[in-house]
Design a protein around this motif. Sequence first.
Motif, mmCIF file in Angstrom:
data_model
loop_
_atom_site.group_PDB
_atom_site.id
_atom_site.type_symbol
_atom_site.label_atom_id
_atom_site.label_comp_id
_atom_site.label_asym_id
_atom_site.label_seq_id
_atom_site.Cartn_x
_atom_site.Cartn_y
_atom_site.Cartn_z
ATOM 1 N N ALA A 33 39.413 44.849 29.403
ATOM 2 C CA ALA A 33 38.583 43.710 29.797
ATOM 3 C C ALA A 33 39.060 42.424 29.124
ATOM 4 C CB ALA A 33 37.119 43.980 29.461
ATOM 5 N N ALA A 34 39.352 42.504 27.828
ATOM 6 C CA ALA A 34 39.822 41.309 27.116
ATOM 7 C C ALA A 34 41.133 40.800 27.706
ATOM 8 C CB ALA A 34 39.996 41.619 25.631
ATOM 9 N N GLY A 35 42.016 41.719 28.077
ATOM 10 C CA GLY A 35 43.305 41.322 28.634
ATOM 11 C C GLY A 35 43.226 40.919 30.090
ATOM 12 N N TYR A 36 42.727 41.815 30.927
ATOM 13 C CA TYR A 36 42.824 41.612 32.371
ATOM 14 C C TYR A 36 41.679 40.812 32.983
ATOM 15 C CZ TYR A 36 46.966 44.295 31.998
ATOM 16 O OH TYR A 36 48.227 44.688 31.646
ATOM 17 N N GLU A 37 40.646 40.552 32.219
ATOM 18 C CA GLU A 37 39.617 39.604 32.643
ATOM 19 C C GLU A 37 39.650 38.365 31.750
ATOM 20 O OE1 GLU A 37 37.752 39.553 35.257
ATOM 21 O OE2 GLU A 37 37.853 41.614 35.960
ATOM 22 N N GLY A 38 40.479 38.392 30.706
ATOM 23 C CA GLY A 38 40.501 37.316 29.718
ATOM 24 C C GLY A 38 41.830 36.606 29.595
ATOM 25 N N TRP A 39 42.611 37.001 28.595
ATOM 26 C CA TRP A 39 43.781 36.202 28.241
ATOM 27 C C TRP A 39 44.919 36.260 29.258
ATOM 28 C CZ3 TRP A 39 48.533 38.370 27.220
ATOM 29 C CH2 TRP A 39 48.580 39.719 26.866
ATOM 30 N N VAL A 40 45.092 37.377 29.967
ATOM 31 C CA VAL A 40 46.179 37.449 30.962
ATOM 32 C C VAL A 40 45.936 36.451 32.100
ATOM 33 C CG1 VAL A 40 47.376 38.954 32.615
ATOM 34 C CG2 VAL A 40 46.852 39.804 30.314
ATOM 35 N N PRO A 41 44.733 36.413 32.705
ATOM 36 C CA PRO A 41 44.488 35.375 33.723
ATOM 37 C C PRO A 41 44.473 33.960 33.140
ATOM 38 C CG PRO A 41 42.814 37.100 33.854
ATOM 39 C CD PRO A 41 43.640 37.378 32.640
ATOM 40 N N ALA A 42 43.982 33.821 31.913
ATOM 41 C CA ALA A 42 43.939 32.481 31.303
ATOM 42 C C ALA A 42 45.343 31.895 31.154
ATOM 43 C CB ALA A 42 43.247 32.544 29.933
ATOM 44 N N LEU A 43 46.338 32.763 30.961
ATOM 45 C CA LEU A 43 47.726 32.296 30.856
ATOM 46 C C LEU A 43 48.400 32.171 32.219
ATOM 47 C CD1 LEU A 43 48.913 34.322 27.719
ATOM 48 C CD2 LEU A 43 48.400 31.875 27.865
ATOM 49 N N GLY A 44 47.684 32.517 33.284
ATOM 50 C CA GLY A 44 48.240 32.386 34.632
ATOM 51 C C GLY A 44 49.228 33.482 34.993
ATOM 52 N N ILE A 45 49.154 34.626 34.327
ATOM 53 C CA ILE A 45 50.110 35.705 34.577
ATOM 54 C C ILE A 45 49.668 36.547 35.778
ATOM 55 C CG2 ILE A 45 51.222 37.746 33.596
ATOM 56 C CD1 ILE A 45 50.732 36.370 30.805
ATOM 57 N N LEU A 46 48.424 36.904 35.814
ATOM 58 C CA LEU A 46 47.835 37.686 36.901
ATOM 59 C C LEU A 46 46.434 37.137 37.162
ATOM 60 C CD1 LEU A 46 48.687 41.340 35.743
ATOM 61 C CD2 LEU A 46 49.621 40.189 37.753
ATOM 62 N N PRO A 47 45.899 37.394 38.353
ATOM 63 C CA PRO A 47 44.499 37.008 38.574
ATOM 64 C C PRO A 47 43.578 37.908 37.756
ATOM 65 C CG PRO A 47 45.373 38.167 40.485
ATOM 66 C CD PRO A 47 46.522 37.981 39.526
ATOM 67 N N PRO A 48 42.332 37.499 37.555
ATOM 68 C CA PRO A 48 41.396 38.394 36.864
ATOM 69 C C PRO A 48 41.313 39.728 37.614
ATOM 70 C CG PRO A 48 40.390 36.243 37.276
ATOM 71 C CD PRO A 48 41.705 36.253 37.981
ATOM 72 N N ALA A 49 41.059 40.789 36.891
ATOM 73 C CA ALA A 49 41.064 42.127 37.483
ATOM 74 C C ALA A 49 40.129 42.238 38.687
ATOM 75 C CB ALA A 49 40.693 43.157 36.428
ATOM 76 N N HIS A 50 38.987 41.569 38.631
ATOM 77 C CA HIS A 50 38.045 41.668 39.749
ATOM 78 C C HIS A 50 38.541 40.971 41.011
ATOM 79 C CE1 HIS A 50 36.778 37.823 37.952
ATOM 80 N NE2 HIS A 50 36.333 37.517 39.167
ATOM 81 N N ARG A 51 39.600 40.156 40.893
ATOM 82 C CA ARG A 51 40.202 39.492 42.059
ATOM 83 C C ARG A 51 41.615 39.995 42.345
ATOM 84 N NH1 ARG A 51 39.324 33.663 40.325
ATOM 85 N NH2 ARG A 51 37.092 33.651 40.024
ATOM 86 N N ASP A 52 42.111 40.869 41.518
ATOM 87 C CA ASP A 52 43.485 41.375 41.645
ATOM 88 C C ASP A 52 43.555 42.491 42.687
ATOM 89 O OD1 ASP A 52 46.183 41.623 41.115
ATOM 90 O OD2 ASP A 52 45.924 42.533 39.139
ATOM 91 N N ASP A 53 44.763 42.895 43.003
ATOM 92 C CA ASP A 53 44.985 44.056 43.861
ATOM 93 C C ASP A 53 44.236 45.252 43.264
ATOM 94 O OD1 ASP A 53 46.800 45.532 45.964
ATOM 95 O OD2 ASP A 53 47.009 46.642 44.075
ATOM 96 N N ARG A 54 43.425 45.907 44.061
ATOM 97 C CA ARG A 54 42.589 47.002 43.551
ATOM 98 C C ARG A 54 43.403 48.134 42.952
ATOM 99 N NH1 ARG A 54 37.901 47.348 48.133
ATOM 100 N NH2 ARG A 54 36.609 45.729 47.198
ATOM 101 N N ARG A 55 44.550 48.424 43.550
ATOM 102 C CA ARG A 55 45.377 49.514 43.006
ATOM 103 C C ARG A 55 45.881 49.172 41.613
ATOM 104 N NH1 ARG A 55 49.913 50.536 47.143
ATOM 105 N NH2 ARG A 55 50.000 48.320 46.821
ATOM 106 N N ARG A 56 46.342 47.941 41.428
ATOM 107 C CA ARG A 56 46.832 47.546 40.103
ATOM 108 C C ARG A 56 45.687 47.515 39.102
ATOM 109 N NH1 ARG A 56 50.575 42.705 39.928
ATOM 110 N NH2 ARG A 56 48.777 41.555 40.712
ATOM 111 N N ALA A 57 44.546 46.949 39.490
ATOM 112 C CA ALA A 57 43.404 46.881 38.579
ATOM 113 C C ALA A 57 42.953 48.277 38.167
ATOM 114 C CB ALA A 57 42.262 46.103 39.230
ATOM 115 N N ALA A 58 42.845 49.192 39.122
ATOM 116 C CA ALA A 58 42.418 50.565 38.808
ATOM 117 C C ALA A 58 43.460 51.286 37.958
ATOM 118 C CB ALA A 58 42.158 51.339 40.095
ATOM 119 N N THR A 59 44.712 51.057 38.250
ATOM 120 C CA THR A 59 45.784 51.692 37.472
ATOM 121 C C THR A 59 45.761 51.205 36.035
ATOM 122 O OG1 THR A 59 47.174 51.969 39.436
ATOM 123 C CG2 THR A 59 48.289 51.984 37.293
ATOM 124 N N MET A 60 45.569 49.910 35.844
ATOM 125 C CA MET A 60 45.567 49.371 34.496
ATOM 126 C C MET A 60 44.319 49.793 33.726
ATOM 127 S SD MET A 60 48.491 48.266 34.348
ATOM 128 C CE MET A 60 48.352 47.807 32.626
#
Length: 150
Positions: free
Chosen positions: A107-134
């Motif tokens: 949650a801290a990474g994929y809803e927090g700092w990773v989207p804040a740095l513009g690397i990936l969208p927040p997990a709730h808006r990302d590709d479902r397969r990638r979000a579930a895999t991560m």
Amino acid sequence: MRRHGARAAARRTAQRQLQRVAAGAAATGAMTAWLLAAQAAGLLERQPPRLITDHLLPHGDRTPGHAATMLSHVAYGVGAGLAYQALVPRSRRDALTGAGYGIALWAAGYEGWVPALGILPPAHRDDRRRAATMLTAHLVYGASLGRLSR
């Protein structure tokens, strides 16, 4: 006699620290195995650790990027493992508390700092397969860490 006792205590302390580092590294290895399997199954195109490293350390030749990705991924996993072991009393360390910790890291990474740095969208808006895999990968990491940290 005192000197021998002090050396033995220092040896035990060093051994405990090495065990703590090894727990984080082994849990990262379990997570990495999960990510490689997910990539082979077509659930991920490029693994997020590689996307993160490429974003933070841009370079022209991608060969050094693999080494940088592995080094940073293991270092992050070991550091997070040491934090877990510092935060959670030994008697409470198990697969369940570890899994909860893994979810918190995700949650801290994929809803927090990773989207804040513009690397990936927040997990709730990302590709479902990638979000579930991560999310699953972080559960694997956390549960492994919890079991190995006892």
